[in-house]
Structure formats: structure tokens, C-alpha cells
Design a protein around this motif. Structure first.
Motif, PDB file in Angstrom:
ATOM      1  N   LYS A 295       0.822  -1.223   0.000  1.00 23.05           N
ATOM      2  CA  LYS A 295       0.000   0.000   0.000  1.00 23.05           C
ATOM      3  C   LYS A 295       0.847   1.261   0.000  1.00 23.05           C
ATOM      4  O   LYS A 295       0.388   2.326  -0.418  1.00 23.05           O
ATOM      5  CB  LYS A 295      -0.887   0.021   1.250  1.00 23.05           C
ATOM      6  CG  LYS A 295      -1.888  -1.117   1.306  1.00 23.05           C
ATOM      7  CD  LYS A 295      -2.816  -0.947   2.498  1.00 23.05           C
ATOM      8  CE  LYS A 295      -3.580  -2.239   2.757  1.00 23.05           C
ATOM      9  NZ  LYS A 295      -3.581  -2.646   4.141  1.00 23.05           N
ATOM     10  N   SER A 296       2.053   1.165   0.544  1.00 25.65           N
ATOM     11  CA  SER A 296       2.887   2.358   0.666  1.00 25.65           C
ATOM     12  C   SER A 296       4.340   1.998   0.365  1.00 25.65           C
ATOM     13  O   SER A 296       4.810   0.908   0.726  1.00 25.65           O
ATOM     14  CB  SER A 296       2.785   2.901   2.097  1.00 25.65           C
ATOM     15  OG  SER A 296       3.883   3.739   2.381  1.00 25.65           O
ATOM     16  N   ARG A 297       5.035   2.914  -0.298  1.00 27.49           N
ATOM     17  CA  ARG A 297       6.454   2.680  -0.586  1.00 27.49           C
ATOM     18  C   ARG A 297       7.348   3.310   0.470  1.00 27.49           C
ATOM     19  O   ARG A 297       8.568   3.268   0.356  1.00 27.49           O
ATOM     20  CB  ARG A 297       6.795   3.223  -1.976  1.00 27.49           C
ATOM     21  CG  ARG A 297       6.154   2.385  -3.079  1.00 27.49           C
ATOM     22  CD  ARG A 297       6.285   3.025  -4.436  1.00 27.49           C
ATOM     23  NE  ARG A 297       7.680   3.201  -4.840  1.00 27.49           N
ATOM     24  CZ  ARG A 297       8.038   3.905  -5.901  1.00 27.49           C
ATOM     25  NH1 ARG A 297       7.135   4.502  -6.635  1.00 27.49           N
ATOM     26  NH2 ARG A 297       9.308   4.020  -6.215  1.00 27.49           N
ATOM     27  N   MET A 298       6.720   3.919   1.479  1.00 23.58           N
ATOM     28  CA  MET A 298       7.511   4.563   2.529  1.00 23.58           C
ATOM     29  C   MET A 298       8.309   3.508   3.298  1.00 23.58           C
ATOM     30  O   MET A 298       7.759   2.495   3.728  1.00 23.58           O
ATOM     31  CB  MET A 298       6.591   5.329   3.479  1.00 23.58           C
ATOM     32  CG  MET A 298       7.340   6.089   4.557  1.00 23.58           C
ATOM     33  SD  MET A 298       6.228   7.181   5.469  1.00 23.58           S
ATOM     34  CE  MET A 298       5.351   5.989   6.487  1.00 23.58           C
ATOM     35  N   GLN A 299       9.575   3.789   3.474  1.00 28.54           N
ATOM     36  CA  GLN A 299      10.430   2.884   4.241  1.00 28.54           C
ATOM     37  C   GLN A 299      10.314   3.248   5.726  1.00 28.54           C
ATOM     38  O   GLN A 299      10.276   4.431   6.066  1.00 28.54           O
ATOM     39  CB  GLN A 299      11.866   3.076   3.758  1.00 28.54           C
ATOM     40  CG  GLN A 299      12.784   1.950   4.116  1.00 28.54           C
ATOM     41  CD  GLN A 299      14.198   2.197   3.604  1.00 28.54           C
ATOM     42  OE1 GLN A 299      14.415   2.996   2.689  1.00 28.54           O
ATOM     43  NE2 GLN A 299      15.162   1.520   4.204  1.00 28.54           N
TER      44      GLN A 299
END
Ligand SMILES: [Zn+2]
Ligand SMILES: [Zn+2]
Length: 311
Positions: A295-299
Motif C-alpha cells: 500500500k505504501s512505498r515509505m520505508q
């Protein structure tokens, strides 16, 4: 690499040595920032971790010349300043330190708050005996050029005393910090089941919610698009709701939601609760990573003593 951040202290409130914290670390807040190829040094916070940073500076930087650096304090709560008397460069002639931080009480300037730790009632050496040249500067919300291409913006956050969030920009990269910080709350909360609840109260509740949301949005704007954000995540949601509201710290959930909303690329969770074990930290964060997968590419990372992050 434009900016390199190394953590020397990641713990909130008080140092927590011991087997349960050996992986992520038990020292309190201290961040080493290096800008560009010339390794320009800026320090953020002087918690107990600054003692080990001092060892590195003596082994490496001092060989190239006297230590001259700025120390930016997020605020003066004890966990963020307690390491200062153990920062060895203060005992070395030709060291030049400029210490910046917010001042909550005018009668207690920074020099007194930080320097009074070096008085005989707490420590065997007095501030007047230090060999370094030290300047103290009160810092407010500001936008300044630190020279050498480094731009710094600061913003007040939500904590029982004045706290500054930091936004460093260098060669197109952005590194932000937001701790110690709690989400802004609706200051006028009343349940519709309360007998005093009427049209006027309903309006106040609505206005309070709008004001809190606006303040939270301003914080998100402050770290909008950051390549790396270091954010307070002291509590689990249930801990915060069960009596820690108003203590000035965020939850894992809030840190993740705010970072996601602001389009942050890499979130580093910080200011670990003194009671949080390494195993529990990993279990909590892995749970959020799994929930966000796809859902998110945030690391999302856990701040760890001795670990370096590059942007
Ligand atoms: Zn703290
Ligand atoms: Zn604090």
C-alpha cells in the motif's frame, strides 16, 4: 551522499542499559549530522549518547584540527542535555561550540540550564573551568542559512515546554526531526451524552477539532517531502490512550500516519520508551510494515545506536 545521520542515542526519558535494549541502544538522544564530502559536522541534542560521539570526534576529527561545531538542542528536558558534562571536547582548549535551543523561561537562559549541570552540587568540575569557548544562543521558529549550502528551518512542536522540530536542506535533500512531540488535541472535547452538551458546546467541539487538525497539518507541512524523517514514537496507541496523553509524545501509529500524509520517503522511529525491549520494538514495527506492504512505498526503520542513515 549529501547528508549522513548517525544515531548516538535513541532512547527517551532516561538511559536504559541492559540485555533488553542492547540491540537498539540505551543512550538518550544524540544525533551526528554530516554534510557533504568535507564532512561538516552538526550535532543535535546532548543526551547521554553524546559521550560516545565525543570519543569518535577525538579519534578522528581532532586529528584534523580543533573541534568547531554547532549543537542544536530540540529542548532542554534532561534526557536531551544530560550528556553535556561528559562531552570531552569541552575540556580541550581551542574547541569552539555554539549551542542553540529554545528557551521556555526567560529567567533560565540556555547557559544556566545547560551549564548549571556543571556545578559542584552535581558534578566535580564547574562551567567556569571549561577550556572550550562556548556560546549560547536562544532559538525560535526560524529559517536560516547555516553556510556551505545548508539551510535550516525550525518549527515549534507540541510538548509541555518549548520544543523545536528541525528541517535541514542540503544539495536538494531534506532531513527532518519531530520529537519530543504529541499530536495536537481538541482542547474542547465533550460527549453528546454529557448533560451540559448543547448547540453552543457542539460548535466549540467542532471548532476545537478544526483547530487541532490545522495545527497537525502545519507539522506535516513542515516535513513535507522529506527524504528522511526522525519522529517520536514513544507509545503504543493503547498506552497513549490509557493515561499518557498530554505527556508530549507520539504513538507509532501517529508517526506513520503523519509521515505518510506528508509524502516522507523514509521514516525513522525514535525516542523509544525506556520500558520498550528490542524484541517488542521489532514486533510492533514489523506489524505496521506488514499492514502497509503493497500500500505504501515509505520505508520504516527503527532508530538504532551506532547506525548511520544516508540521504
Ligand atoms: Zn525526551
Ligand atoms: Zn521532552
Amino acid at each position: 551522499m549529501a547528508i549522513r545521520l548517525t544515531f548516538w542515542g535513541v532512547r527517551g526519558s532516561i538511559p536504559t542499559p541492559g540485555p533488553k535494549t542492547v540491540k537498539y541502544g540505551g543512550n538518550t538522544s544524540c544525533l551526528e549530522l554530516r554534510f557533504g564530502d568535507d564532512d561538516r559536522l552538526v550535532i543535535q541534542d546532548a543526551g547521554s549518547g553524546i559521550r560516545e560521539l565525543a570519543g569518535k570526534l577525538l579519534a578522528n576529527d581532532l586529528k584534523k584540527g580543533p573541534i568547531r561545531t554547532k549543537i542544536f538542542l530540540t529542548h532542554t528536558h534532561w534526557d536531551h542535555i544530560m550528556g553535556f558534562p561528559f562531552f570531552t571536547p569541552i575540556f580541550i582548549p581551542k574547541t569552539e561550540l555554539e549551542i542553540f535551543g529554545p528557551v521556555s523561561f526567560e529567567e533560565d537562559p540556555l547557559e544556566k540550564v545547560i551549564g548549571d549541570q556543571l556545578s559542584y552540587r552535581y558534578f566535580p568540575i564547574r562551567q567556569a573551568e571549561l577550556s572550550a569557548t562556548i556560546g549560547y544562543f536562544a532559538l525560535k521558529e526560524s529559517d536560516q542559512d547555516l553556510g556551505g549550502g545548508v539551510r535550516l528551518r525550525t518549527k515549534y512542536l507540541n510538548h509541555p515546554i518549548l520544543v523545536l522540530g528541525y528541517r535541514f536542506e542540503f544539495e536538494g535533500k531534506v532531513l527532518c526531526t519531530a520529537y519530543d512531540h504529541e499530536p495536537y488535541q481538541n482542547v474542547f472535547e465533550m460527549s453528546p451524552s454529557d448533560p451540559r452538551y448543547n448547540a453552543e458546546a457542539a460548535e466549540a467541539v467542532k471548532e476545537g477539532a478544526v483547530a487541532a487538525a490545522a495545527e497537525n497539518e502545519k507539522v506535516a507541512q513542515f516535513f513535507r517531502g522529506a527524504d528522511l524523517l526522525v519522529h517520536d514514537s514513544q507509545y503504543k496507541q493503547e498506552e497513549w490512550e490509557a493515561g499518557k496523553k498530554g505527556w508530549g509524545h507520539s504513538t507509532f501509529k501517529w508517526a506513520i500516519e503523519q509521515a505518510y500524509r506528508a509524502g516522507v520517503k523514509h521514516l525513522v522511529l525514535f525516542h523509544h520508551d525506556p520500558d520498550r525491549s528490542d524484541a517488542e520494538l521489532e514486533q510492533i514495527v514489523n506489524g505496521y510494515r506488514a499492514a502497509l506492504a503493497g500500500k505504501s512505498r515509505m520505508q520504516i526503520s527503527i532508530a538504532q545506536e551506532g547506525r548511520t542513515f544516508e540521504v
